[in-house]
Design an enzyme around this catalytic site. Structure first.
Site, PDB file in Angstrom:
ATOM      1  N   ARG A 115       1.013  -1.099   0.017  1.00 37.20           N
ATOM      2  CA  ARG A 115      -0.053  -0.042  -0.088  1.00 37.20           C
ATOM      3  C   ARG A 115       0.817   1.035  -0.166  1.00 37.20           C
ATOM      4  O   ARG A 115       2.139   1.192   0.364  1.00 37.20           O
ATOM      5  CB  ARG A 115      -0.885  -0.047   1.302  1.00 37.20           C
ATOM      6  CG  ARG A 115      -0.293  -0.032   2.308  1.00 37.20           C
ATOM      7  CD  ARG A 115      -1.284   0.148   3.586  1.00 37.20           C
ATOM      8  NE  ARG A 115      -0.704   0.859   4.878  1.00 37.20           N
ATOM      9  CZ  ARG A 115      -1.369   0.984   5.986  1.00 37.20           C
ATOM     10  NH1 ARG A 115      -2.744   0.542   6.020  1.00 37.20           N
ATOM     11  NH2 ARG A 115      -1.010   1.769   7.085  1.00 37.20           N
ATOM     12  N   ASN A 153      -5.033   8.075   3.287  1.00 35.94           N
ATOM     13  CA  ASN A 153      -5.042   7.482   4.770  1.00 35.94           C
ATOM     14  C   ASN A 153      -3.488   7.463   4.942  1.00 35.94           C
ATOM     15  O   ASN A 153      -2.566   7.016   4.273  1.00 35.94           O
ATOM     16  CB  ASN A 153      -5.383   5.939   4.494  1.00 35.94           C
ATOM     17  CG  ASN A 153      -5.227   5.112   5.658  1.00 35.94           C
ATOM     18  OD1 ASN A 153      -6.205   5.420   6.634  1.00 35.94           O
ATOM     19  ND2 ASN A 153      -4.456   4.258   5.966  1.00 35.94           N
ATOM     20  N   GLU A 154      -3.257   8.140   6.026  1.00 29.13           N
ATOM     21  CA  GLU A 154      -1.835   7.810   6.665  1.00 29.13           C
ATOM     22  C   GLU A 154      -0.780   8.215   5.769  1.00 29.13           C
ATOM     23  O   GLU A 154       0.105   7.573   5.409  1.00 29.13           O
ATOM     24  CB  GLU A 154      -1.431   6.406   7.176  1.00 29.13           C
ATOM     25  CG  GLU A 154      -2.449   6.044   8.589  1.00 29.13           C
ATOM     26  CD  GLU A 154      -2.086   4.769   9.078  1.00 29.13           C
ATOM     27  OE1 GLU A 154      -2.379   4.772  10.394  1.00 29.13           O
ATOM     28  OE2 GLU A 154      -1.633   4.140   8.489  1.00 29.13           O
ATOM     29  N   GLU A 306      -8.428   5.753  14.398  1.00 35.42           N
ATOM     30  CA  GLU A 306      -8.126   4.569  14.617  1.00 35.42           C
ATOM     31  C   GLU A 306      -7.271   4.080  16.116  1.00 35.42           C
ATOM     32  O   GLU A 306      -6.669   4.887  16.299  1.00 35.42           O
ATOM     33  CB  GLU A 306      -7.111   3.981  13.466  1.00 35.42           C
ATOM     34  CG  GLU A 306      -7.521   3.974  12.003  1.00 35.42           C
ATOM     35  CD  GLU A 306      -6.530   3.526  11.129  1.00 35.42           C
ATOM     36  OE1 GLU A 306      -5.601   2.665  11.297  1.00 35.42           O
ATOM     37  OE2 GLU A 306      -6.775   3.808   9.807  1.00 35.42           O
ATOM     38  N   GLU A 354      -3.255  -8.037   7.008  1.00 36.13           N
ATOM     39  CA  GLU A 354      -3.665  -7.688   8.524  1.00 36.13           C
ATOM     40  C   GLU A 354      -4.525  -8.583   9.051  1.00 36.13           C
ATOM     41  O   GLU A 354      -5.504  -8.106   9.878  1.00 36.13           O
ATOM     42  CB  GLU A 354      -4.200  -6.131   8.429  1.00 36.13           C
ATOM     43  CG  GLU A 354      -2.991  -5.039   8.052  1.00 36.13           C
ATOM     44  CD  GLU A 354      -3.285  -3.663   8.203  1.00 36.13           C
ATOM     45  OE1 GLU A 354      -2.583  -2.953   8.799  1.00 36.13           O
ATOM     46  OE2 GLU A 354      -4.350  -3.284   7.707  1.00 36.13           O
TER      47      GLU A 354
END
Length: 656
Positions: A115, A153-154, A306, A354
């Site tokens: 990712r 995201n992040e 999160e 994950e």
């Protein structure tokens, strides 16, 4: 006025998490929404990693499954934070457009299959990201389930490739204007690095020996700016379609890659992902630090985007959370300003990288302990939501923090690799946390006039504006405490004459800073009344100008470990934890700063938020906490007088 988190919460605490239903057959979705209702879930985040499902081939759009899901969630009263899926491009993008793939400092391609495999500077990536964002926003702008946008995201991608190199040169030309100015800022006379053309400048790829620290510092600034450009481009698209809805992107805890102060100004809602290690004896304090920083970035309520309901899957050994710890740490976030408590993820994955990262519904299913604890937490949050949502925290103490200073101090040629900025920051925050002194974080150029005490754990780089700000703060009656290696360089990482800015030396009563004396692992230095760790300095005080606490023995015998002139203190070492706590608590008391509550047992944290007092027991044994007067305990609806008992990992929320 821009939309805010309050426009979404409306007196509630948002409770839920990332939902990845594309990993499951559709019949599971109906079971999911039933369990969400049972657990009190009122918000889920969709689409974070759905790009290949939404755009399975270039230009295709597959929105039918998302249509059905949005409708289903709305029917069951669950709001949707809809994400742009741009953190993980589909494999076809890297295959067809290799320019979208980032390269590391050795020139190696970071391929698809994981990712965050995108180059922030790639025009191709940005074009595809804008297109999918545009179509998502146009399709769902009017959907009643949509409550907020979550961009990417992040953000954490560094890129040393050719397209990033070209963008870096453009960024540098805009900043410096001329090569002479750049060469001066980077000190390129050292090692014959002077540039005669912009085309000769590259990202700091791997050299034969050490990299130019000025180049590295600017590359970090550039990377933060390029990622922010990607974020704001998508933000602007969704804002155009839904100006009434807030927009966020999630920070990682104290992440080095983004200038968090600048990024926070571009968000309607500031959110963070937080994963303290349940086996870390300082896990609660590390969580509190991130919560305080995020609240300060938000300047009010913030979103815990999160956390883990159980174990994560990326540590060497991934321990579950003991019974009650998830509830405790969730309430700690609420106590420190969160109006949203969310998880990665709703249902634990059965496949992929994950699959051993926990979910609100674990592999054990709804009968498992994890989901049962989630249900209890959802009910507890609902009991206090209307009285806590939107309220604020008042702090008399500010901790100064700056990403640019962190970046500058982290270069290869520093005197001690043992000096780790986040750990120094943690040590100072821990001292205040254990003394029950609530602290905000602030940028060194912020208005500090509202704080009785300002502490600077370490700001290696200070701009002239920041220095002027600190001097003005003390002139106006504020109390300032600075740690070692502060004010050493200017904004170009150029060492200031004397090894510390002359204005700071005058402020603290330092005549000469002769040498820095870093300490080896396990080495300490004796000081009068305590032992110092990590660092020491050979300082000559100005005659009669400063009150000192001396070193005892060794090369620095008799020289000051701590100096004080009027309301300005300087610590040339890092005192051991108990000593630092005692020192800061004493200075705070002298500045008129009081603990949240007196007489707290060991391991109990107390935080005031609005009119509520949160008590959190971080221990495994019951404790009795003195709370003079009569209070309403909101979680169980009882009245308590003078004392309250907290069980293992217990929580109480009191209204007087």
């Amino acid at each position: 006025m821009s939309p805010s988190l309050a426009d979404v919460t409306r007196g509630r605490i948002l409770f839920g998490g990332d939902y990845n239903p594309e990993q499951w057959p559709e019949e599971t979705w109906h079971e999911d929404v039933r369990l969400m209702k049972e657990a009190g879930v009122n918000s889920v985040t969709l689409g974070v990693f759905s790009w290949s499902r939404l755009e399975p081939e270039p230009g295709a759009r597959e929105f039918g499954w998302l249509d059905r899901l949005m409708d289903l969630l709305h029917e069951h009263g669950v709001g949707v934070v809809l994400a742009t899926p741009t953190a993980s491009p589909p494999p076809w993008m890297g295959r067809l457009h290799p320019d979208t793939l980032p390269r590391d400092a050795d020139g190696r391609v970071e391929w698809w299959g994981g990712r965050q495999h995108f180059s922030h500077s790639s025009a191709t990536y940005r074009r595809y990201a804008a297109a999918i964002t545009e179509d998502l926003a146009a399709r769902y702008a009017g959907h009643p389930a949509l409550t907020m946008w979550h961009i990417n995201n992040e953000y954490c991608t560094f890129d040393h490739g050719d397209e990033a190199a070209a963008a870096f040169r453009r960024w540098l030309r805009e900043k410096y204007g001329t090569l002479d100015a750049l060469n001066s800022a980077w000190g390129t006379d050292f090692w014959s690095q002077g540039y005669d053309t912009w085309d000769g400048i590259l990202p700091p790829r791997r050299p034969h020996y050490m990299k130019n620290p000025g180049q590295v510092l600017d590359f970090r600034r550039f990377t933060s700016d390029m990622l922010l450009e990607c974020c704001t481009a998508e933000r602007d698209i969704v804002r155009r379609h839904t100006p009434h809805l807030p927009v966020t992107t999630n920070f990682m805890p104290l992440w080095t890659g983004q200038d968090g102060w600048r990024w926070a100004r571009e968000e309607d809602v500031v959110s963070v992902d937080l994963y303290p290690d349940p086996r870390d004896p300082l896990g609660a304090q590390r969580g509190a630090l991130v919560q305080d920083l995020t609240r300060s970035q938000a300047r009010g309520p913030w979103m815990l985007m999160e956390q883990a309901a159980g174990p994560v899957n990326w540590r060497g050994v991934n321990h579950p959370k003991p019974r009650g710890l998830n509830r405790l740490w969730s309430f700690q976030a609420v106590a420190r300003g969160a109006d949203a408590v969310c998880y990665f993820q709703w249902r634990q994955s059965r496949q992929g990288a994950e699959k051993f990262h926990s979910g609100m519904v674990s592999h054990a299913g709804p009968e498992g302990r994890t989901f049962q604890e989630v249900k209890r937490l959802g009910a507890d949050l609902a009991r206090v939501a209307d009285q806590v949502s939107g309220t604020r925290i008042t702090a008399d103490v500010a901790i100064l923090h700056d990403w640019h200073s962190w970046w500058a101090g982290d270069h290869e040629g520093r005197l001690s690799t043992r000096v780790d900025y986040p750990e120094v920051l943690t040590a100072w925050h821990r001292a205040l946390w254990e003394a029950h002194l609530t602290a905000d974080f602030a940028h060194p150029e912020d208005d500090l006039s509202g704080y009785r005490l300002v502490v600077v754990p370490q700001l290696y780089l200070l701009t002239d504006s920041a220095l002027a700000n600190l001097l003005a703060y003390t002139r106006e009656g504020g109390t300032l405490v600075c740690g070692f290696l502060t004010g050493v360089v200017d904004e170009d990482d150029r060492v200031r004459p004397g090894g510390m800015d002359a204005r700071l030396r005058e402020l603290f009563g330092i005549r000469t800073l002769h040498e820095w004396w870093p300490l080896d692992a396990g080495e300490t230095v004796a000081c009068e009344g305590f032992r110092g760790t990590l660092w020491s300095e050979e300082i000559e005080p100005a005659p009669g100008a400063a009150e000192t606490v001396p070193y005892r023995g060794g090369e620095l015998d008799g020289l000051p470990a701590v100096l004080r002139r009027d309301r300005a203190w300087y610590l040339s070492t890092l005192p051991e934890p108990d000593a630092l706590r005692s020192l800061l608590a004493g200075i705070a008391a002298g500045a008129g700063v009081r603990p949240v509550l007196d007489g707290l047992p060991h391991g109990v944290e107390a935080v005031r938020r609005g009119d509520l007092l949160f008590l959190l027991n971080h221990g495994r044994e019951p404790v009795t906490v003195p709370v003079p007067g009569t209070h309403r305990e909101l979680l169980d609806g009882t009245d308590v007088t003078d004392t309250v008992t907290l069980g293992r990992y217990g929580v109480a929320v009191l209204r007087s």
